[in-house]
Motif scaffolding. Sequence first.
Motif, PDB file in Angstrom:
ATOM      1  N   SER A  11       0.818  -1.214   0.000  1.00  0.00           N
ATOM      2  CA  SER A  11       0.000   0.000   0.000  1.00  0.00           C
ATOM      3  C   SER A  11       0.857   1.272   0.000  1.00  0.00           C
ATOM      4  O   SER A  11       0.367   2.348  -0.279  1.00  0.00           O
ATOM      5  CB  SER A  11      -0.932   0.006   1.201  1.00  0.00           C
ATOM      6  OG  SER A  11      -0.160   0.030   2.373  1.00  0.00           O
ATOM      7  N   GLU A  12       2.152   1.138   0.334  1.00  0.00           N
ATOM      8  CA  GLU A  12       2.988   2.338   0.340  1.00  0.00           C
ATOM      9  C   GLU A  12       3.805   2.465  -0.937  1.00  0.00           C
ATOM     10  O   GLU A  12       4.624   3.352  -1.067  1.00  0.00           O
ATOM     11  CB  GLU A  12       3.919   2.326   1.555  1.00  0.00           C
ATOM     12  CG  GLU A  12       3.151   2.557   2.845  1.00  0.00           C
ATOM     13  CD  GLU A  12       4.023   2.471   4.079  1.00  0.00           C
ATOM     14  OE1 GLU A  12       5.249   2.371   3.929  1.00  0.00           O
ATOM     15  OE2 GLU A  12       3.462   2.501   5.178  1.00  0.00           O
ATOM     16  N   LEU A  15       1.234   5.650  -5.361  1.00  0.00           N
ATOM     17  CA  LEU A  15      -0.184   5.946  -5.126  1.00  0.00           C
ATOM     18  C   LEU A  15      -0.959   5.628  -6.399  1.00  0.00           C
ATOM     19  O   LEU A  15      -0.389   5.632  -7.492  1.00  0.00           O
ATOM     20  CB  LEU A  15      -0.329   7.432  -4.789  1.00  0.00           C
ATOM     21  CG  LEU A  15       0.420   7.859  -3.527  1.00  0.00           C
ATOM     22  CD1 LEU A  15       0.451   9.370  -3.409  1.00  0.00           C
ATOM     23  CD2 LEU A  15      -0.236   7.242  -2.303  1.00  0.00           C
ATOM     24  N   GLU A 154      -2.172  13.540  -4.495  1.00  0.00           N
ATOM     25  CA  GLU A 154      -1.941  13.732  -3.066  1.00  0.00           C
ATOM     26  C   GLU A 154      -0.762  14.692  -2.893  1.00  0.00           C
ATOM     27  O   GLU A 154       0.288  14.486  -3.502  1.00  0.00           O
ATOM     28  CB  GLU A 154      -1.598  12.362  -2.458  1.00  0.00           C
ATOM     29  CG  GLU A 154      -1.895  12.257  -0.988  1.00  0.00           C
ATOM     30  CD  GLU A 154      -1.838  10.810  -0.520  1.00  0.00           C
ATOM     31  OE1 GLU A 154      -0.822  10.452   0.082  1.00  0.00           O
ATOM     32  OE2 GLU A 154      -2.806  10.061  -0.778  1.00  0.00           O
ATOM     33  N   LYS A 181       5.993   8.314  -5.657  1.00  0.00           N
ATOM     34  CA  LYS A 181       4.550   8.562  -5.531  1.00  0.00           C
ATOM     35  C   LYS A 181       3.792   8.248  -6.818  1.00  0.00           C
ATOM     36  O   LYS A 181       2.774   7.565  -6.801  1.00  0.00           O
ATOM     37  CB  LYS A 181       4.285  10.029  -5.148  1.00  0.00           C
ATOM     38  CG  LYS A 181       4.518  10.329  -3.683  1.00  0.00           C
ATOM     39  CD  LYS A 181       4.353  11.804  -3.344  1.00  0.00           C
ATOM     40  CE  LYS A 181       2.932  12.238  -3.167  1.00  0.00           C
ATOM     41  NZ  LYS A 181       2.839  13.642  -2.670  1.00  0.00           N
ATOM     42  N   TYR A 182       4.281   8.811  -7.942  1.00  0.00           N
ATOM     43  CA  TYR A 182       3.532   8.659  -9.196  1.00  0.00           C
ATOM     44  C   TYR A 182       4.465   8.332 -10.358  1.00  0.00           C
ATOM     45  O   TYR A 182       5.579   8.858 -10.428  1.00  0.00           O
ATOM     46  CB  TYR A 182       2.800   9.974  -9.529  1.00  0.00           C
ATOM     47  CG  TYR A 182       1.705  10.327  -8.552  1.00  0.00           C
ATOM     48  CD1 TYR A 182       0.515   9.601  -8.523  1.00  0.00           C
ATOM     49  CD2 TYR A 182       1.868  11.375  -7.648  1.00  0.00           C
ATOM     50  CE1 TYR A 182      -0.496   9.920  -7.622  1.00  0.00           C
ATOM     51  CE2 TYR A 182       0.858  11.709  -6.740  1.00  0.00           C
ATOM     52  CZ  TYR A 182      -0.317  10.978  -6.738  1.00  0.00           C
ATOM     53  OH  TYR A 182      -1.305  11.281  -5.847  1.00  0.00           O
TER      54      TYR A 182
END
Length: 213
Positions: A11-12, A15, A154, A181-182
Motif C-alpha cells: 500500500s505504500e 499511489l 496527493e 509517488k507517481y
Amino acid sequence: MMLLFVPLVASEFLLPPPTTSVPLNTSAGFSMLVNSLHRSYRQVSIHFTTQQTQALCGIASLTAVFNAFLPAPVDPIYQPYAYWTQNSLMNLSCTAHDPSFGSTLGQLSDITKCFTSVETVSGPDVTRDIFDKLNDTSTTHIIANFDRQGLDEEGSGHFSPIAAYNKHNDTLLVLDVARYKYPPLWVSFDDLKSAMTGLDPASGQPRGLLILG
Ligand SMILES: *[C@@H]1O[C@H](CO)[C@@H](O)[C@H](O)[C@H]1NC(C)=O
Ligand SMILES: *[C@@H]1O[C@H](CO)[C@@H](O)[C@H](O)[C@H]1NC(C)=O
Ligand SMILES: *[C@@H]1O[C@H](CO)[C@@H](O)[C@H](O)[C@H]1NC(C)=O
Ligand SMILES: CC(=O)N[C@H]1CO[C@H](CO)[C@@H](O)[C@@H]1O
C-alpha cells in the motif's frame, strides 16, 4: 549465511494515479508519447531522476533538465565524470537556498539564472502554444510548478519537468520527480493550467512554468 528480507508494504508503493490522467507505462500512454511533440522527452527522460528529499522537487527537476543540455561540473562521487547532481547544483547555486524547504517559482528561477537563461511564465498566462517549444530544439525544456490538488493528486505545491505535448489529446506529460509517488502521467492542458493558476501561499503569486535553454 543469513538472508535479510525487507518487508514490502504494497500500500505504500506508489499511489493510484488520478483517474483523469493516463500513466506513461500503459499502452495508451505509450502510444500518446509516439504521437506527441517529444523532442524534449528524448533528452530529459534519460536523465530523469528522483528528488532526494521531499523538499527537493525543484532541484531534482533542474538536475534532470540541466543534464539534458548544459555542461556539468564534477561531483566528487562520480569523479572524473562530469554530471549534474542535486548536491552539486545546490552547492554551486549563487543564491542562498535552504535545502530543508521547497522553492517558490521565483526562487527556482533565481537558482536557474545562476547557470543559464530562463523565461518565467505565470500560470494565468500559460497558453497551449508554449508547449510547441517542446519540439523546437533539443535544448529547450520546460519545468512546471503546480498544485497537486489541481491534478487530483496527493500533496500540494510541486515541480516537475513537462517533457511532451500530445496535441491530439491536448495532454502534457509530467515526469514526476517524486517517483516514489507517481509514474510519469499524461494530464490535460486544462487541469495543468488550473493547477498552475492558484496562488502559492509561500509567495502570494501564482505558480507557473520555467522555460530553459
Ligand atoms: C505502471 O507502473 C505502476 C508503478 O510501478 C504499476 O503499479 C502499474 O501496474 C503499471 N501499469 C502497467 C499497465 O503496467
Ligand atoms: C561542495 O563544495 C565543497 C566546497 O567547495 C566541495 O568540497 C564539495 O566537494 C562540493 N560537493 C559537491 C557535491 O559538489
Ligand atoms: C518534432 O521533432 C522531431 C525531431 O526533430 C521531428 O522528427 C518531428 O517531425 C517533429 N514533430 C513535429 C510535429 O514538428
Ligand atoms: C487516452 C486517449 O484519449 N488517447 C487518444 C490520444 O490520441 C490518440 C491519437 O493521437 C488516440 O489514438 C488515443 O486513443
